[in-house]
Design an enzyme around this catalytic site. Structure first.
Site, PDB file in Angstrom:
ATOM      1  N   GLY A   3     115.737  32.594  73.561  1.00  0.00           N
ATOM      2  CA  GLY A   3     115.078  32.526  74.558  1.00  0.00           C
ATOM      3  C   GLY A   3     114.811  31.084  75.051  1.00  0.00           C
TER       4      GLY A   3
ATOM      5  CG  LEU B 214     111.639  30.125  71.150  1.00  0.00           C
ATOM      6  CD1 LEU B 214     111.370  28.713  71.932  1.00  0.00           C
ATOM      7  CD2 LEU B 214     110.399  29.909  69.806  1.00  0.00           C
TER       8      LEU B 214
ATOM      9  CB  ALA C 208     109.498  38.051  73.181  1.00  0.00           C
TER      10      ALA C 208
ATOM     11  CB  SER D 194     106.966  37.051  76.571  1.00  0.00           C
ATOM     12  OG  SER D 194     107.171  36.468  77.952  1.00  0.00           O
TER      13      SER D 194
ATOM     14  CB  SER E 167     101.416  36.545  70.410  1.00  0.00           C
ATOM     15  OG  SER E 167     100.497  36.769  71.294  1.00  0.00           O
TER      16      SER E 167
ATOM     17  CD  GLU F 148      97.218  39.208  74.208  1.00  0.00           C
ATOM     18  OE1 GLU F 148      96.895  40.268  74.256  1.00  0.00           O
ATOM     19  OE2 GLU F 148      96.620  38.387  74.970  1.00  0.00           O
TER      20      GLU F 148
ATOM     21  CE1 TYR G 121     104.583  39.379  73.821  1.00  0.00           C
ATOM     22  CE2 TYR G 121     102.373  39.261  73.251  1.00  0.00           C
ATOM     23  CZ  TYR G 121     103.664  38.669  73.476  1.00  0.00           C
ATOM     24  OH  TYR G 121     103.579  37.255  73.193  1.00  0.00           O
TER      25      TYR G 121
ATOM     26  CG  HIS H  58     102.002  27.950  74.189  1.00  0.00           C
ATOM     27  ND1 HIS H  58     101.710  28.825  73.311  1.00  0.00           N
ATOM     28  CD2 HIS H  58     103.313  27.873  74.458  1.00  0.00           C
ATOM     29  CE1 HIS H  58     102.919  29.619  73.029  1.00  0.00           C
ATOM     30  NE2 HIS H  58     103.724  29.062  73.651  1.00  0.00           N
TER      31      HIS H  58
HETATM   32  P1  NDP Z   1     109.282  33.517  78.349  1.00  0.00           P
HETATM   33  O1  NDP Z   1     108.924  35.030  78.818  1.00  0.00           O
HETATM   34  O2  NDP Z   1     109.097  32.428  79.409  1.00  0.00           O
HETATM   35  O3  NDP Z   1     110.757  33.500  77.822  1.00  0.00           O
HETATM   36  C1  NDP Z   1     111.079  34.624  77.153  1.00  0.00           C
HETATM   37  C2  NDP Z   1     112.830  34.487  77.009  1.00  0.00           C
HETATM   38  O4  NDP Z   1     113.075  35.594  76.012  1.00  0.00           O
HETATM   39  C3  NDP Z   1     113.639  34.085  77.916  1.00  0.00           C
HETATM   40  O5  NDP Z   1     114.464  33.450  77.518  1.00  0.00           O
HETATM   41  C4  NDP Z   1     114.263  35.481  78.069  1.00  0.00           C
HETATM   42  O6  NDP Z   1     115.501  35.441  78.726  1.00  0.00           O
HETATM   43  C5  NDP Z   1     114.612  35.836  76.658  1.00  0.00           C
HETATM   44  N1  NDP Z   1     114.790  37.319  76.348  1.00  0.00           N
HETATM   45  C6  NDP Z   1     114.140  38.367  76.560  1.00  0.00           C
HETATM   46  N2  NDP Z   1     114.654  39.501  76.417  1.00  0.00           N
HETATM   47  C7  NDP Z   1     115.872  39.022  75.662  1.00  0.00           C
HETATM   48  C8  NDP Z   1     116.972  39.719  74.955  1.00  0.00           C
HETATM   49  N3  NDP Z   1     116.981  41.259  74.840  1.00  0.00           N
HETATM   50  N4  NDP Z   1     117.867  39.145  74.307  1.00  0.00           N
HETATM   51  C9  NDP Z   1     117.751  37.597  74.451  1.00  0.00           C
HETATM   52  N5  NDP Z   1     116.728  36.888  74.917  1.00  0.00           N
HETATM   53  C10 NDP Z   1     115.861  37.808  75.658  1.00  0.00           C
HETATM   54  O7  NDP Z   1     108.351  33.400  77.107  1.00  0.00           O
HETATM   55  P2  NDP Z   1     107.678  31.829  76.473  1.00  0.00           P
HETATM   56  O8  NDP Z   1     108.655  30.819  76.562  1.00  0.00           O
HETATM   57  O9  NDP Z   1     106.094  31.875  77.183  1.00  0.00           O
HETATM   58  O10 NDP Z   1     107.096  32.153  75.068  1.00  0.00           O
HETATM   59  C11 NDP Z   1     108.117  31.974  73.922  1.00  0.00           C
HETATM   60  C12 NDP Z   1     107.883  32.817  72.867  1.00  0.00           C
HETATM   61  O11 NDP Z   1     106.473  32.801  72.378  1.00  0.00           O
HETATM   62  C13 NDP Z   1     107.706  34.497  73.215  1.00  0.00           C
HETATM   63  O12 NDP Z   1     108.362  35.395  72.099  1.00  0.00           O
HETATM   64  C14 NDP Z   1     106.371  34.845  73.356  1.00  0.00           C
HETATM   65  O13 NDP Z   1     106.121  36.219  73.351  1.00  0.00           O
HETATM   66  C15 NDP Z   1     105.653  33.813  72.351  1.00  0.00           C
HETATM   67  N6  NDP Z   1     104.324  33.276  72.678  1.00  0.00           N
HETATM   68  C16 NDP Z   1     104.150  32.821  73.827  1.00  0.00           C
HETATM   69  C17 NDP Z   1     103.001  32.366  74.144  1.00  0.00           C
HETATM   70  C18 NDP Z   1     102.427  31.694  75.374  1.00  0.00           C
HETATM   71  O14 NDP Z   1     101.238  31.575  75.841  1.00  0.00           O
HETATM   72  N7  NDP Z   1     103.570  31.392  76.227  1.00  0.00           N
HETATM   73  C19 NDP Z   1     101.602  32.751  73.418  1.00  0.00           C
HETATM   74  C20 NDP Z   1     102.171  33.389  72.005  1.00  0.00           C
HETATM   75  C21 NDP Z   1     103.479  33.870  71.689  1.00  0.00           C
HETATM   76  P3  NDP Z   1     115.893  35.605  80.254  1.00  0.00           P
HETATM   77  O15 NDP Z   1     115.465  34.358  81.010  1.00  0.00           O
HETATM   78  O16 NDP Z   1     117.160  36.248  80.370  1.00  0.00           O
HETATM   79  O17 NDP Z   1     114.718  36.556  80.679  1.00  0.00           O
HETATM   80  P1  GDP Z   2      98.108  36.965  78.027  1.00  0.00           P
HETATM   81  O1  GDP Z   2      96.891  36.468  77.261  1.00  0.00           O
HETATM   82  O2  GDP Z   2      99.051  36.610  77.187  1.00  0.00           O
HETATM   83  O3  GDP Z   2      98.234  38.435  78.477  1.00  0.00           O
HETATM   84  O4  GDP Z   2      98.270  35.849  79.378  1.00  0.00           O
HETATM   85  P2  GDP Z   2      97.923  36.146  80.679  1.00  0.00           P
HETATM   86  O5  GDP Z   2      97.871  34.719  81.414  1.00  0.00           O
HETATM   87  O6  GDP Z   2      98.970  37.132  81.437  1.00  0.00           O
HETATM   88  O7  GDP Z   2      96.468  36.853  80.996  1.00  0.00           O
HETATM   89  C1  GDP Z   2      95.389  36.137  80.367  1.00  0.00           C
HETATM   90  C2  GDP Z   2      94.069  36.964  80.692  1.00  0.00           C
HETATM   91  O8  GDP Z   2      93.834  36.677  82.384  1.00  0.00           O
HETATM   92  C3  GDP Z   2      94.230  38.442  80.578  1.00  0.00           C
HETATM   93  O9  GDP Z   2      92.856  38.790  79.961  1.00  0.00           O
HETATM   94  C4  GDP Z   2      94.124  38.999  81.797  1.00  0.00           C
HETATM   95  O10 GDP Z   2      93.599  40.459  82.024  1.00  0.00           O
HETATM   96  C5  GDP Z   2      93.632  37.908  82.676  1.00  0.00           C
HETATM   97  N1  GDP Z   2      93.863  38.246  84.181  1.00  0.00           N
HETATM   98  C6  GDP Z   2      93.137  38.233  85.167  1.00  0.00           C
HETATM   99  N2  GDP Z   2      93.677  38.472  86.334  1.00  0.00           N
HETATM  100  C7  GDP Z   2      95.060  38.222  85.996  1.00  0.00           C
HETATM  101  C8  GDP Z   2      96.219  38.422  86.853  1.00  0.00           C
HETATM  102  O11 GDP Z   2      96.179  38.194  88.085  1.00  0.00           O
HETATM  103  N3  GDP Z   2      97.390  38.123  86.108  1.00  0.00           N
HETATM  104  C9  GDP Z   2      97.583  38.024  85.022  1.00  0.00           C
HETATM  105  N4  GDP Z   2      98.644  38.076  84.127  1.00  0.00           N
HETATM  106  N5  GDP Z   2      96.476  38.006  84.113  1.00  0.00           N
HETATM  107  C10 GDP Z   2      95.162  37.862  84.754  1.00  0.00           C
END
Ligand code: NDP
Ligand code: GDP
Length: 326
Positions: A9, A79, A81, A83, A124, A126, A148, A178
């Site tokens: 990731g 990382l 997913a 996501s 997460s 979630e 998810y 984050h």
């Molecule tokens: P992103 O969605 O920004 O990044 C996801 C990454 O996973 C990308 O690099 C994507 O590659 C890669 N990926 C997806 N599918 C595959 C696959 N089949 N094989 C290899 N790589 C793959 O996520 P974030 O950086 O925001 O989050 C990082 C991790 O933390 C995730 O697991 C997320 O679920 C978890 N998380 C994030 C939170 C947040 O608020 N950001 C909160 C809690 C958990 P590509 O660029 O090719 O799509």
């Molecule tokens: P999540 O907590 O990983 O689902 O992060 P998101 O940023 O996708 O969503 C956070 C919250 O914002 C969720 O409860 C959504 O229902 C709410 N939300 C409200 N409007 C929107 C929208 O237009 N897009 C997204 N992604 N979330 C929204």
């Protein structure tokens, strides 16, 4: 000896921050990238001459085994997913394959290639879903509310299980939301800050959102990757909540973002019920006292500063775009 880390990731938000952080700590940084017909390495463009990228996929067991054999890392940060929560209702099986079973594939590869590898799993908040208590800590029971979140709960428990079954140094970071200027534009924070920049600069006239009354504990991605690293530097593997301990509503987020550019949000926000989720997570707020006590970790960026940072970055980016740059 230079330490080697492998990040799955690496092209995502956290991957970009973690890669930069590990380079600063003197690591040799390797990243897994999946094959795509167009490049997705925009977030790590500035790092590409200092990191090593390898084609592999969480869906493909032998490619992961081959990658570990090639790289021989001491630390693996998982990382990668699918996501995005709404996509998990549209693609529940893909989400399970990548976000749940992908974790087992890596753990199996570690067990076979080098069980001394230290492993971080990105879990997460979630997973807490319909929360049983507030704030949530490492012992709060899970009630996942989306495919998810169910997949993440599997990933969390398989990480714990491989630690308990095989003695792997495997840690799960239960991370609350984050964000950063590198956050995907479909997530609510970035969707809003991008829209605010476009509206301010005359390139859009409104933003459509779902429910505004939900609350999240929003932190800064740059702080969270430090916690990931700290977990793998401890004597014993363990699981930690990573959060700020402060919750805010989407409504507050929207108001703050518009206020940053001197606009009143009510004029520009439209509620679109199509964006409501089949099952919602109404509020999340994390208790990170274990991370503070054991890891010495604390968040450094508060909610207001985070939103200001994101709005300012989007203003600059949209200005460049409108001027015909990249
Ligand atoms: P992103 O969605 O920004 O990044 C996801 C990454 O996973 C990308 O690099 C994507 O590659 C890669 N990926 C997806 N599918 C595959 C696959 N089949 N094989 C290899 N790589 C793959 O996520 P974030 O950086 O925001 O989050 C990082 C991790 O933390 C995730 O697991 C997320 O679920 C978890 N998380 C994030 C939170 C947040 O608020 N950001 C909160 C809690 C958990 P590509 O660029 O090719 O799509
Ligand atoms: P999540 O907590 O990983 O689902 O992060 P998101 O940023 O996708 O969503 C956070 C919250 O914002 C969720 O409860 C959504 O229902 C709410 N939300 C409200 N409007 C929107 C929208 O237009 N897009 C997204 N992604 N979330 C929204």
């Amino acid at each position: 000896m230079t330490k080697r880390a492998l990040i799955t990731g690496i092209t995502g938000q956290d991957g970009a921050y973690l890669a930069a952080f590990l380079l600063e700590m003197g690591y040799e940084v390797h990243g897994m990238v999946r094959r795509s017909s167009t490049e997705s390495s925009e977030r790590i463009e500035h790092l590409t001459d200092r990191i090593h990228l390898h084609q592999s996929d969480l869906l493909d067991q032998s490619s992961i085994v081959g990658l570990l054999k090639d790289v021989r890392p001491q630390e693996v940060y998982n990382l990668a997913a699918q996501s995005f929560v709404p996509t998990s209702w549209l693609q529940p099986l893909l989400t399970s394959e990548v976000t749940a079973l992908g974790v087992t594939r890596i753990l199996e590869a570690i067990r076979l290639v080098d069980p001394a590898i230290r492993f971080f799993q990105a879990s997460s908040s979630e997973m807490f879903g319909r929360v049983r208590e507030e704030p949530q800590n490492e012992n709060t029971p899970f009630w996942p509310r989306s495919p998810y979140a169910v997949a993440k709960a599997y990933g969390h428990f398989i990480t714990v299980n491989y630690r308990e079954s095989y003695g792997l140094f495997a840690c799960s970071g239960i991370m609350f939301n984050h964000e950063s200027p590198l956050r995907g534009k479909e997530f609510v924070s970035r969707k809003v800050t991008d829209a605010v920049a476009r509206i301010k600069l005359g390139a859009a006239d409104r933003v459509r959102l779902g429910t505004l009354d939900v609350e999240r504990d929003w932190g800064f991605a740059g702080d969270f990757v430090r916690a990931m690293w700290l977990m793998l530097q401890q004597k014993e593997p363990d699981d930690f909540v990573v959060a700020t301990g402060q919750k805010h509503s989407v409504r507050e987020l929207v108001a703050l973002a518009f206020a940053r550019v001197g606009l009143e949000s009510a004029r520009y926000v439209e509620i679109d019920k199509a964006l409501y989720r089949p099952a919602e997570v109404n509020r999340l707020c994390g208790d990170f006292s274990k991370a503070r006590r054991v890891l010495g970790w604390e968040p450094t960026v508060g909610f207001e500063d985070l939103i200001a940072m994101m709005v300012d970055a989007d203003l600059e980016r949209v200005k460049r775009e409108l001027a015909g740059g990249c």
